[in-house]
Design a protein around this motif. Sequence first.
Motif, PDB file in Angstrom:
ATOM      1  N   MET A 276      47.490  26.951  50.410  1.00  0.00           N
ATOM      2  CA  MET A 276      48.812  27.552  50.233  1.00  0.00           C
ATOM      3  C   MET A 276      49.751  26.963  51.285  1.00  0.00           C
ATOM      4  O   MET A 276      49.407  26.876  52.459  1.00  0.00           O
ATOM      5  N   GLY A 277      50.941  26.565  50.877  1.00  0.00           N
ATOM      6  CA  GLY A 277      51.889  25.926  51.778  1.00  0.00           C
ATOM      7  C   GLY A 277      52.431  26.876  52.833  1.00  0.00           C
ATOM      8  O   GLY A 277      52.538  28.083  52.602  1.00  0.00           O
ATOM      9  N   THR A 278      52.775  26.322  53.988  1.00  0.00           N
ATOM     10  CA  THR A 278      53.327  27.114  55.095  1.00  0.00           C
ATOM     11  C   THR A 278      54.611  27.816  54.683  1.00  0.00           C
ATOM     12  O   THR A 278      54.841  28.972  55.044  1.00  0.00           O
ATOM     13  N   GLU A 279      55.440  27.122  53.908  1.00  0.00           N
ATOM     14  CA  GLU A 279      56.708  27.707  53.482  1.00  0.00           C
ATOM     15  C   GLU A 279      56.490  28.944  52.619  1.00  0.00           C
ATOM     16  O   GLU A 279      57.168  29.961  52.772  1.00  0.00           O
ATOM     17  N   LEU A 280      55.486  28.873  51.734  1.00  0.00           N
ATOM     18  CA  LEU A 280      55.166  30.012  50.865  1.00  0.00           C
ATOM     19  C   LEU A 280      54.644  31.180  51.691  1.00  0.00           C
ATOM     20  O   LEU A 280      55.019  32.330  51.463  1.00  0.00           O
ATOM     21  N   ILE A 281      53.793  30.888  52.673  1.00  0.00           N
ATOM     22  CA  ILE A 281      53.257  31.941  53.543  1.00  0.00           C
ATOM     23  C   ILE A 281      54.387  32.594  54.333  1.00  0.00           C
ATOM     24  O   ILE A 281      54.475  33.823  54.410  1.00  0.00           O
ATOM     25  N   ASP A 282      55.270  31.764  54.903  1.00  0.00           N
ATOM     26  CA  ASP A 282      56.404  32.294  55.656  1.00  0.00           C
ATOM     27  C   ASP A 282      57.294  33.175  54.780  1.00  0.00           C
ATOM     28  O   ASP A 282      57.765  34.219  55.219  1.00  0.00           O
ATOM     29  N   ARG A 283      57.506  32.750  53.538  1.00  0.00           N
ATOM     30  CA  ARG A 283      58.334  33.531  52.622  1.00  0.00           C
ATOM     31  C   ARG A 283      57.671  34.873  52.317  1.00  0.00           C
ATOM     32  O   ARG A 283      58.331  35.906  52.263  1.00  0.00           O
ATOM     33  N   ARG A 284      56.361  34.861  52.135  1.00  0.00           N
ATOM     34  CA  ARG A 284      55.629  36.116  51.870  1.00  0.00           C
ATOM     35  C   ARG A 284      55.687  37.053  53.071  1.00  0.00           C
ATOM     36  O   ARG A 284      55.834  38.264  52.914  1.00  0.00           O
ATOM     37  N   ILE A 285      55.545  36.475  54.266  1.00  0.00           N
ATOM     38  CA  ILE A 285      55.626  37.296  55.480  1.00  0.00           C
ATOM     39  C   ILE A 285      57.006  37.924  55.596  1.00  0.00           C
ATOM     40  O   ILE A 285      57.133  39.125  55.854  1.00  0.00           O
ATOM     41  N   ARG A 286      58.046  37.131  55.389  1.00  0.00           N
ATOM     42  CA  ARG A 286      59.418  37.665  55.454  1.00  0.00           C
ATOM     43  C   ARG A 286      59.619  38.763  54.410  1.00  0.00           C
ATOM     44  O   ARG A 286      60.240  39.783  54.690  1.00  0.00           O
ATOM     45  N   LYS A 287      59.096  38.538  53.209  1.00  0.00           N
ATOM     46  CA  LYS A 287      59.242  39.532  52.137  1.00  0.00           C
ATOM     47  C   LYS A 287      58.521  40.831  52.506  1.00  0.00           C
ATOM     48  O   LYS A 287      59.054  41.922  52.317  1.00  0.00           O
ATOM     49  N   THR A 288      57.305  40.715  53.023  1.00  0.00           N
ATOM     50  CA  THR A 288      56.531  41.897  53.412  1.00  0.00           C
ATOM     51  C   THR A 288      57.241  42.673  54.513  1.00  0.00           C
ATOM     52  O   THR A 288      57.385  43.901  54.440  1.00  0.00           O
ATOM     53  N   ARG A 289      57.711  41.954  55.526  1.00  0.00           N
ATOM     54  CA  ARG A 289      58.406  42.623  56.631  1.00  0.00           C
ATOM     55  C   ARG A 289      59.690  43.288  56.157  1.00  0.00           C
ATOM     56  O   ARG A 289      60.029  44.384  56.600  1.00  0.00           O
ATOM     57  N   LYS A 290      60.400  42.626  55.262  1.00  0.00           N
ATOM     58  CA  LYS A 290      61.634  43.214  54.721  1.00  0.00           C
ATOM     59  C   LYS A 290      61.317  44.490  53.939  1.00  0.00           C
ATOM     60  O   LYS A 290      62.029  45.491  54.063  1.00  0.00           O
ATOM     61  N   GLN A 291      60.251  44.463  53.133  1.00  0.00           N
ATOM     62  CA  GLN A 291      59.851  45.666  52.386  1.00  0.00           C
ATOM     63  C   GLN A 291      59.574  46.817  53.341  1.00  0.00           C
ATOM     64  O   GLN A 291      60.030  47.944  53.108  1.00  0.00           O
ATOM     65  N   LEU A 292      58.829  46.545  54.392  1.00  0.00           N
ATOM     66  CA  LEU A 292      58.478  47.599  55.345  1.00  0.00           C
ATOM     67  C   LEU A 292      59.722  48.116  56.076  1.00  0.00           C
ATOM     68  O   LEU A 292      59.882  49.324  56.260  1.00  0.00           O
ATOM     69  N   LYS A 293      60.617  47.218  56.468  1.00  0.00           N
ATOM     70  CA  LYS A 293      61.845  47.643  57.141  1.00  0.00           C
ATOM     71  C   LYS A 293      62.719  48.482  56.212  1.00  0.00           C
ATOM     72  O   LYS A 293      63.267  49.511  56.614  1.00  0.00           O
ATOM     73  N   ASP A 294      62.850  48.039  54.957  1.00  0.00           N
ATOM     74  CA  ASP A 294      63.662  48.791  53.999  1.00  0.00           C
ATOM     75  C   ASP A 294      63.091  50.187  53.769  1.00  0.00           C
ATOM     76  O   ASP A 294      63.845  51.164  53.690  1.00  0.00           O
ATOM     77  N   CYS A 295      61.786  50.278  53.673  1.00  0.00           N
ATOM     78  CA  CYS A 295      61.141  51.589  53.480  1.00  0.00           C
ATOM     79  C   CYS A 295      61.316  52.458  54.720  1.00  0.00           C
ATOM     80  O   CYS A 295      61.552  53.666  54.610  1.00  0.00           O
ATOM     81  N   LEU A 296      61.199  51.862  55.897  1.00  0.00           N
ATOM     82  CA  LEU A 296      61.404  52.622  57.132  1.00  0.00           C
ATOM     83  C   LEU A 296      62.825  53.182  57.169  1.00  0.00           C
ATOM     84  O   LEU A 296      63.024  54.366  57.473  1.00  0.00           O
ATOM     85  N   ILE A 297      63.804  52.362  56.862  1.00  0.00           N
ATOM     86  CA  ILE A 297      65.202  52.810  56.859  1.00  0.00           C
ATOM     87  C   ILE A 297      65.386  53.956  55.876  1.00  0.00           C
ATOM     88  O   ILE A 297      66.027  54.966  56.176  1.00  0.00           O
ATOM     89  N   SER A 298      64.787  53.819  54.708  1.00  0.00           N
ATOM     90  CA  SER A 298      64.881  54.870  53.693  1.00  0.00           C
ATOM     91  C   SER A 298      64.275  56.183  54.200  1.00  0.00           C
ATOM     92  O   SER A 298      64.867  57.251  54.035  1.00  0.00           O
ATOM     93  N   LEU A 299      63.121  56.110  54.834  1.00  0.00           N
ATOM     94  CA  LEU A 299      62.461  57.319  55.352  1.00  0.00           C
ATOM     95  C   LEU A 299      63.234  57.926  56.518  1.00  0.00           C
ATOM     96  O   LEU A 299      63.279  59.146  56.674  1.00  0.00           O
ATOM     97  N   LEU A 300      63.835  57.068  57.351  1.00  0.00           N
ATOM     98  CA  LEU A 300      64.582  57.570  58.511  1.00  0.00           C
ATOM     99  C   LEU A 300      65.839  58.342  58.115  1.00  0.00           C
ATOM    100  O   LEU A 300      66.409  59.063  58.935  1.00  0.00           O
ATOM    101  N   LYS A 301      66.256  58.211  56.874  1.00  0.00           N
ATOM    102  CA  LYS A 301      67.430  58.971  56.409  1.00  0.00           C
ATOM    103  C   LYS A 301      67.119  60.458  56.314  1.00  0.00           C
ATOM    104  O   LYS A 301      68.020  61.291  56.376  1.00  0.00           O
ATOM    105  N   THR A 302      65.825  60.776  56.172  1.00  0.00           N
ATOM    106  CA  THR A 302      65.448  62.182  56.007  1.00  0.00           C
ATOM    107  C   THR A 302      64.425  62.676  57.033  1.00  0.00           C
ATOM    108  O   THR A 302      64.158  63.871  57.101  1.00  0.00           O
ATOM    109  N   LYS A 303      63.848  61.747  57.827  1.00  0.00           N
ATOM    110  CA  LYS A 303      62.798  62.143  58.770  1.00  0.00           C
ATOM    111  C   LYS A 303      63.017  61.503  60.125  1.00  0.00           C
ATOM    112  O   LYS A 303      63.619  60.439  60.220  1.00  0.00           O
TER     113      LYS A 303
END
Length: 198
Positions: free
Chosen positions: A1-28
Motif C-alpha cells: 500500500m502506498g505511503t500517500e494512501l496510508i497518510d490519507r487514511r490516517i488523516r481521514k481517521t483522525r478527522k472522523q475522531l475529531k468531528d465526533c469529539l466536537i459533536s459530543l462536546l456540544k452536549t457533554k
Amino acid sequence: MGTELIDRRIRKTRKQLKDCLISLLKTKRIQDITVRELTEMADLNRGTFYLHYKDVFDLLEQTETELLGKLNSVIQKHRAEELLDRPFNIFHEVYTLVYENASLVEILLGENGDLNFLNRMKQIMRDKCLHDWMEVFRTGNPAIFDAYFSFIVSGCVGLVQYWLKTGMKETPGQLAKLTEQVIRKGIGVLDTDPFAKV
C-alpha cells in the motif's frame, strides 16, 4: 500500500475522531466522554483510536494544538509595521480561521470551554505582539503594553464569542473592519458602518 494512501487514511481517521469529539462536546463535558462512545460514533474500533491517541484528553489536546498551530502561522506572517498600519489584514485572517473552525472554537471558548486553550492562545498572540511591538517602540513600557494587549485580546475574544452566539451573520471581513476601527479610533468615533459589505 502506498505511503500517500496510508497518510490519507490516517488523516481521514483522525478527522472522523475529531468531528465526533466536537459533536459530543456540544452536549457533554470532556471527562464524561468515553473512547467507546467516540469510536462507536466514528464507526471505528478502539484499537484504531489507540493507534493515534492515548485517551480522549489526548485527542482534545492534539486538536487544540493543531488549531493553535494554524493561528500561530497566521500571526507570524505579519510584521509589526503592518499590524500598526493596517490591523485589518491579520484580524481578517484570524476571523477566517475562526469561521472555518467555528464548531470547535465555539466549544473551546464557550461556557464549558477549556481555559487552558484560551491561555495558550493568548500567550501565542502576546509573544508575537510583545516581540514585534517592542521592536517598533523601543522605549515602550512593557506594563502599558500588557494592559493594552489584555484589553485588545479580551475584546477580540468577546467579539468572537458574540459572533458565534449570534449565528455568525457577519463576514470575517466585517469583524476585522470593526476590530481595526475600535483599535485605531475607539468605539465612539466609528466613521463607517463596520458591518457594511467589505
